[in-house]
Design a protein around this motif. Structure first.
Motif, mmCIF file in Angstrom:
data_model
loop_
_atom_site.group_PDB
_atom_site.id
_atom_site.type_symbol
_atom_site.label_atom_id
_atom_site.label_comp_id
_atom_site.label_asym_id
_atom_site.label_seq_id
_atom_site.Cartn_x
_atom_site.Cartn_y
_atom_site.Cartn_z
ATOM 1 N N GLY A 49 0.843 -1.187 0.000
ATOM 2 C CA GLY A 49 0.000 0.000 0.000
ATOM 3 C C GLY A 49 0.875 1.233 0.000
ATOM 4 N N VAL A 50 0.254 2.365 -0.245
ATOM 5 C CA VAL A 50 0.975 3.640 -0.272
ATOM 6 C C VAL A 50 0.760 4.349 1.057
ATOM 7 C CG1 VAL A 50 1.224 5.857 -1.450
ATOM 8 C CG2 VAL A 50 0.693 3.792 -2.770
ATOM 9 N N ASP A 51 1.850 4.718 1.711
ATOM 10 C CA ASP A 51 1.734 5.325 3.037
ATOM 11 C C ASP A 51 1.432 6.824 2.958
ATOM 12 O OD1 ASP A 51 4.133 6.715 2.601
ATOM 13 O OD2 ASP A 51 5.336 5.390 3.857
ATOM 14 N N GLN A 52 1.399 7.475 4.100
ATOM 15 C CA GLN A 52 1.028 8.893 4.185
ATOM 16 C C GLN A 52 2.036 9.815 3.517
ATOM 17 O OE1 GLN A 52 2.031 6.901 6.662
ATOM 18 N NE2 GLN A 52 2.852 8.011 8.423
ATOM 19 N N ASN A 53 3.228 9.295 3.207
ATOM 20 C CA ASN A 53 4.255 10.094 2.529
ATOM 21 C C ASN A 53 4.361 9.762 1.041
ATOM 22 O OD1 ASN A 53 5.159 11.457 4.951
ATOM 23 N ND2 ASN A 53 6.054 9.510 5.564
ATOM 24 N N GLY A 54 3.414 8.945 0.562
ATOM 25 C CA GLY A 54 3.398 8.612 -0.863
ATOM 26 C C GLY A 54 4.352 7.492 -1.237
ATOM 27 N N LYS A 55 4.910 6.806 -0.241
ATOM 28 C CA LYS A 55 5.856 5.719 -0.503
ATOM 29 C C LYS A 55 5.135 4.375 -0.493
ATOM 30 C CE LYS A 55 10.229 3.707 1.112
ATOM 31 N NZ LYS A 55 11.349 3.819 2.071
ATOM 32 N N THR A 56 5.423 3.553 -1.505
ATOM 33 C CA THR A 56 4.827 2.214 -1.561
ATOM 34 C C THR A 56 5.538 1.297 -0.572
ATOM 35 O OG1 THR A 56 4.214 2.447 -3.881
ATOM 36 C CG2 THR A 56 4.348 0.211 -3.033
ATOM 37 N N ARG A 57 4.740 0.634 0.248
ATOM 38 C CA ARG A 57 5.273 -0.295 1.244
ATOM 39 C C ARG A 57 4.765 -1.693 0.922
ATOM 40 N NH1 ARG A 57 8.942 2.401 4.802
ATOM 41 N NH2 ARG A 57 8.245 4.561 4.929
ATOM 42 N N LYS A 58 5.697 -2.639 0.842
ATOM 43 C CA LYS A 58 5.344 -4.027 0.552
ATOM 44 C C LYS A 58 5.966 -4.919 1.613
ATOM 45 C CE LYS A 58 5.047 -7.377 -3.201
ATOM 46 N NZ LYS A 58 5.266 -7.642 -4.634
ATOM 47 N N ALA A 100 13.429 -3.963 13.939
ATOM 48 C CA ALA A 100 12.097 -4.149 13.351
ATOM 49 C C ALA A 100 11.555 -2.854 12.754
ATOM 50 C CB ALA A 100 11.129 -4.657 14.418
ATOM 51 N N GLN A 101 10.596 -3.018 11.874
ATOM 52 C CA GLN A 101 9.818 -1.899 11.345
ATOM 53 C C GLN A 101 8.364 -2.077 11.769
ATOM 54 O OE1 GLN A 101 10.791 -0.664 7.124
ATOM 55 N NE2 GLN A 101 11.759 -2.672 7.124
ATOM 56 N N VAL A 102 7.629 -0.976 11.738
ATOM 57 C CA VAL A 102 6.215 -0.990 12.105
ATOM 58 C C VAL A 102 5.389 -0.480 10.939
ATOM 59 C CG1 VAL A 102 4.475 -0.015 13.661
ATOM 60 C CG2 VAL A 102 6.747 -0.578 14.549
ATOM 61 N N ILE A 103 4.245 -1.115 10.681
ATOM 62 C CA ILE A 103 3.320 -0.616 9.673
ATOM 63 C C ILE A 103 1.891 -0.758 10.192
ATOM 64 C CG2 ILE A 103 3.249 -2.824 8.411
ATOM 65 C CD1 ILE A 103 2.948 -1.093 5.818
ATOM 66 N N MET A 104 1.094 0.289 9.992
ATOM 67 C CA MET A 104 -0.287 0.323 10.457
ATOM 68 C C MET A 104 -1.249 0.179 9.273
ATOM 69 S SD MET A 104 0.071 0.762 13.701
ATOM 70 C CE MET A 104 1.325 1.266 14.882
ATOM 71 N N VAL A 105 -2.309 -0.588 9.476
ATOM 72 C CA VAL A 105 -3.291 -0.826 8.419
ATOM 73 C C VAL A 105 -4.690 -0.505 8.946
ATOM 74 C CG1 VAL A 105 -4.268 -2.518 6.808
ATOM 75 C CG2 VAL A 105 -1.852 -2.690 7.489
ATOM 76 N N PRO A 125 4.826 3.998 8.831
ATOM 77 C CA PRO A 125 3.933 3.930 7.665
ATOM 78 C C PRO A 125 2.511 3.561 8.079
ATOM 79 C CG PRO A 125 5.934 2.643 7.295
ATOM 80 C CD PRO A 125 5.933 3.029 8.726
ATOM 81 N N MET A 126 1.545 4.258 7.472
ATOM 82 C CA MET A 126 0.134 3.960 7.685
ATOM 83 C C MET A 126 -0.524 3.833 6.316
ATOM 84 S SD MET A 126 -0.649 6.608 10.843
ATOM 85 C CE MET A 126 -2.219 5.886 11.322
ATOM 86 N N ILE A 127 -1.138 2.679 6.067
ATOM 87 C CA ILE A 127 -1.750 2.466 4.757
ATOM 88 C C ILE A 127 -3.228 2.110 4.903
ATOM 89 C CG2 ILE A 127 0.449 1.749 3.722
ATOM 90 C CD1 ILE A 127 -0.554 -1.135 3.806
ATOM 91 N N THR A 128 -3.988 2.470 3.869
ATOM 92 C CA THR A 128 -5.417 2.196 3.884
ATOM 93 C C THR A 128 -5.723 0.861 3.198
ATOM 94 O OG1 THR A 128 -7.587 3.161 3.406
ATOM 95 C CG2 THR A 128 -5.910 3.405 1.712
ATOM 96 N N ASP A 129 -6.774 0.233 3.678
ATOM 97 C CA ASP A 129 -7.204 -1.066 3.137
ATOM 98 C C ASP A 129 -8.702 -0.991 2.841
ATOM 99 O OD1 ASP A 129 -7.203 -3.795 2.423
ATOM 100 O OD2 ASP A 129 -7.583 -4.424 4.485
ATOM 101 N N GLN A 130 -9.058 -0.084 1.942
ATOM 102 C CA GLN A 130 -10.465 0.195 1.679
ATOM 103 C C GLN A 130 -11.230 -0.978 1.092
ATOM 104 O OE1 GLN A 130 -9.882 4.547 0.194
ATOM 105 N NE2 GLN A 130 -12.080 4.165 0.293
ATOM 106 N N ASP A 131 -10.545 -1.830 0.321
ATOM 107 C CA ASP A 131 -11.255 -2.986 -0.245
ATOM 108 C C ASP A 131 -11.235 -4.186 0.695
ATOM 109 O OD1 ASP A 131 -8.676 -3.962 -0.447
ATOM 110 O OD2 ASP A 131 -8.704 -4.210 -2.628
ATOM 111 N N LEU A 132 -10.648 -3.992 1.883
ATOM 112 C CA LEU A 132 -10.588 -5.011 2.940
ATOM 113 C C LEU A 132 -9.745 -6.232 2.560
ATOM 114 C CD1 LEU A 132 -14.369 -5.040 4.042
ATOM 115 C CD2 LEU A 132 -12.587 -3.387 4.613
#
Length: 210
Positions: A49-58, A100-105, A125-132
């Motif tokens: 997903g794309v985080d709040q800074n526009g960076k793609t996180r995988k 470690a790294q942290v990512i929020m969904v 990083p915080m990413i949205t999961d609108q399609d679940l």
């Protein structure tokens, strides 16, 4: 005698499930839709997903650098979520010191989530999961009861479905998964009672045992 004991056990089991169902409804959960969550030792599904800074996180790229803490939260409107996110933010240097790294969904709509992240100075990083899709792959999704939706509208001034830009109001169980470099879950917290979260101390302890 055997049949009497079996009957008693079934009665107790039915009573406990009934009580549990009532408790879950208190937390806004349509019990029949509640997913069970992944377990320690399970393979963690890849996502991006794309985080709040526009960076793609995988995920599969992130774990090349070390373990990843994946946290599912309900949204910016949720006081318990904010409290937990703030505790992670305030302990972030100790978490990342383990490598470690942290990512929020969250299912929250991206524009709203990005604004929340920047306003509260959340640098992880915080990413949205609108399609679940991510939530469903980690089996943390549930549909929200009508009663609870009305409660949130009244007291939090938030329409959950509209806030997530979806027709059916669905949320994740607030869950934390710590994922090792082999992409397997090494520790986790999953609790439909949304005020129960995995503390920064518990996260750090789990990472240090890896």
């Amino acid at each position: 005698m055997k049949y009497i004991i079996l009957s008693l056990l079934l009665s107790v089991s039915t009573f406990v499930f009934s009580q549990e169902k009532d408790i879950y409804k208190k937390y806004g959960i349509e019990v029949e839709t509640l997913q069970p969550g992944l377990k320690v030792g399970d393979f963690a599904p890849d996502f991006e997903g794309v985080d709040q800074n526009g960076k793609t996180r995988k995920l599969s790229e992130m774990i090349k650098e070390g373990p990843v803490v994946v946290n599912f939260f309900r949204g910016s409107w949720c006081p318990s979520c904010y409290k937990h996110l703030k505790s992670i933010r305030d302990s972030l240097e100790y978490i990342t010191a383990t490598g470690a790294q942290v990512i929020m969904v969250s299912p929250e709509e991206k524009e709203s989530l990005d604004a929340f992240a920047k306003k509260k100075n959340f640098t992880f990083p915080m990413i949205t999961d609108q399609d679940l899709g991510i939530m469903n792959s980690y089996k943390v999704t549930f549909q929200v009861t009508e009663k609870y939706q009305k409660k949130i509208k009244t007291f939090m001034f938030t329409d959950i479905a509209a806030n997530n830009a979806i027709k059916q109001a669905s949320l994740p169980v607030p869950a934390t998964y710590i994922i090792g470099q082999d992409q397997k879950i090494i520790a986790m917290q999953y609790d439909p009672k949304y005020s129960n979260r995995m503390s920064p101390t518990a996260i750090i302890n789990a990472l240090n045992q890896e």
